[in-house]
Design an enzyme around this catalytic site. Sequence first.
Site, PDB file in Angstrom:
ATOM      1  N   LYS A  78      14.069  11.894  12.840  1.00 17.76           N
ATOM      2  CA  LYS A  78      14.754  10.581  12.216  1.00 17.76           C
ATOM      3  C   LYS A  78      14.231   9.300  12.048  1.00 17.76           C
ATOM      4  O   LYS A  78      14.042   8.772  13.028  1.00 17.76           O
ATOM      5  CB  LYS A  78      16.228  10.596  12.709  1.00 17.76           C
ATOM      6  CG  LYS A  78      17.153   9.725  11.973  1.00 17.76           C
ATOM      7  CD  LYS A  78      18.348   9.830  12.851  1.00 17.76           C
ATOM      8  CE  LYS A  78      19.662   9.054  12.240  1.00 17.76           C
ATOM      9  NZ  LYS A  78      19.872   9.379  10.777  1.00 17.76           N
TER      10      LYS A  78
ATOM     11  N   TYR B  28      14.928   6.023  14.546  1.00 18.35           N
ATOM     12  CA  TYR B  28      16.162   5.357  14.727  1.00 18.35           C
ATOM     13  C   TYR B  28      17.244   6.247  14.929  1.00 18.35           C
ATOM     14  O   TYR B  28      17.301   7.511  14.730  1.00 18.35           O
ATOM     15  CB  TYR B  28      16.580   4.408  13.838  1.00 18.35           C
ATOM     16  CG  TYR B  28      17.105   5.182  12.371  1.00 18.35           C
ATOM     17  CD1 TYR B  28      16.161   5.813  11.479  1.00 18.35           C
ATOM     18  CD2 TYR B  28      18.458   5.055  12.016  1.00 18.35           C
ATOM     19  CE1 TYR B  28      16.875   6.469  10.218  1.00 18.35           C
ATOM     20  CE2 TYR B  28      18.947   5.709  10.801  1.00 18.35           C
ATOM     21  CZ  TYR B  28      18.037   6.409  10.044  1.00 18.35           C
ATOM     22  OH  TYR B  28      18.536   6.945   8.981  1.00 18.35           O
TER      23      TYR B  28
ATOM     24  N   GLU C 104      20.235  18.927   2.685  1.00 20.49           N
ATOM     25  CA  GLU C 104      21.090  18.313   3.186  1.00 20.49           C
ATOM     26  C   GLU C 104      21.369  17.026   2.185  1.00 20.49           C
ATOM     27  O   GLU C 104      20.873  16.763   1.203  1.00 20.49           O
ATOM     28  CB  GLU C 104      20.750  17.634   4.524  1.00 20.49           C
ATOM     29  CG  GLU C 104      19.514  16.885   4.431  1.00 20.49           C
ATOM     30  CD  GLU C 104      18.837  16.314   5.697  1.00 20.49           C
ATOM     31  OE1 GLU C 104      19.553  16.347   6.547  1.00 20.49           O
ATOM     32  OE2 GLU C 104      17.653  16.037   5.658  1.00 20.49           O
TER      33      GLU C 104
HETATM   34  N1  PMP Z   1      20.835  14.170   7.489  1.00 18.81           N
HETATM   35  C1  PMP Z   1      20.429  13.180   7.474  1.00 18.81           C
HETATM   36  C2  PMP Z   1      19.332  12.795   6.454  1.00 18.81           C
HETATM   37  C3  PMP Z   1      20.855  11.650   7.858  1.00 18.81           C
HETATM   38  O1  PMP Z   1      20.513  10.598   7.823  1.00 18.81           O
HETATM   39  C4  PMP Z   1      22.201  11.893   8.735  1.00 18.81           C
HETATM   40  C5  PMP Z   1      22.761  10.598   9.130  1.00 18.81           C
HETATM   41  N2  PMP Z   1      22.111  10.527  10.630  1.00 18.81           N
HETATM   42  C6  PMP Z   1      22.498  13.312   9.003  1.00 18.81           C
HETATM   43  C7  PMP Z   1      22.002  14.419   8.377  1.00 18.81           C
HETATM   44  C8  PMP Z   1      23.769  13.491   9.769  1.00 18.81           C
HETATM   45  O2  PMP Z   1      23.478  13.428  11.299  1.00 18.81           O
HETATM   46  P1  PMP Z   1      24.320  12.970  12.454  1.00 18.81           P
HETATM   47  O3  PMP Z   1      25.827  13.845  12.149  1.00 18.81           O
HETATM   48  O4  PMP Z   1      23.704  13.131  13.700  1.00 18.81           O
HETATM   49  O5  PMP Z   1      24.924  11.707  11.811  1.00 18.81           O
END
Ligand code: PMP
Length: 298
Positions: A164, A33, A197
């Site tokens: 993702k 997703y 993260e």
């Molecule tokens: N890490 C994880 C595990 C996430 O789910 C997200 C949110 N998509 C992010 C980092 C940040 O990614 P983005 O800047 O693409 O939203």
Amino acid sequence: MRTLVNLDGSLVAPSEAKVSVFDRGFLYGDSVYEVIRTYGGRPFELRAHLDRLAHSAGRIALTPRWDADRARAEIDRTLAAARGAEAPDPEAAPWNRGERYIRVVMTRGAGEIGLDPALAVDPLAIVIVQPLSGPPARAYAEGVPAAIVGVRRASTKAVDPSAKTGAHLTHVLAVREARAAGAYEALLLDDAGFVTEGSSSNVFAVSAGRVLTPPLAAGILEGVTRAVVLRLARAAGLPVEEVALRPLDLETADELFITSTVREILPVTRLGDSRVGSGRPGPVTLRLHAAFREAATV
Ligand code: PMP
């Protein structure tokens, strides 16, 4: 503006948006997703998100129902059909008012129950469009609390962390632990104790003027916002290092912030029981957020 769902090409109300209990996205998190947002009603960094969706699908050998062109067309169609005004939220940050949250989900589909992906038939494509409810203005002005949780980021030898996917139990439990500790975001370590993260964000520290963030090799999602922030920081002449970080590096940092599509750059002013730096959003965080606001303004 209403919430609208595009279910395999049909625009339906949320109450009509039903999928099979045999869908593997439901049964196993066997899906990929993206979360995308609009500025001025238009999707931001759409190509980067669709590229990442294709990357995620490739990493788990899932053939999405739609290719990137179809996904782009369906997103546009859903956004257009969901157009309309909503009641203004006085707490919302100005850049979130009237904007849209877009979730694109591709599942491997339904089929006979069983883990073997070869059992999957009818892959499913979904777009959900709803009003964006990002952090309130106050969160940007004051910062938010984060906590390093005990739940560990899944090993890089399990599912590739750069994919993702819908398999989110680790991060669900991490958020639960953070909320129990009074924190807004959970920060996860890997098995060796290095910072990876947030549960749904990337994390940055500012130490002695240097902007630090874990490298992709730390086993993280390559955040679209992270990439924009790294670009902006380098363009501003700030020293940037993608480097392995320990909890102590976060605890002793002058500033911390998290990044994600829905949050942009959000200052973290408490880590666990301690203040981060001065306890207020720091100058480098604010400078980067100002640069981000400019980059995102259409
Ligand atoms: N890490 C994880 C595990 C996430 O789910 C997200 C949110 N998509 C992010 C980092 C940040 O990614 P983005 O800047 O693409 O939203």
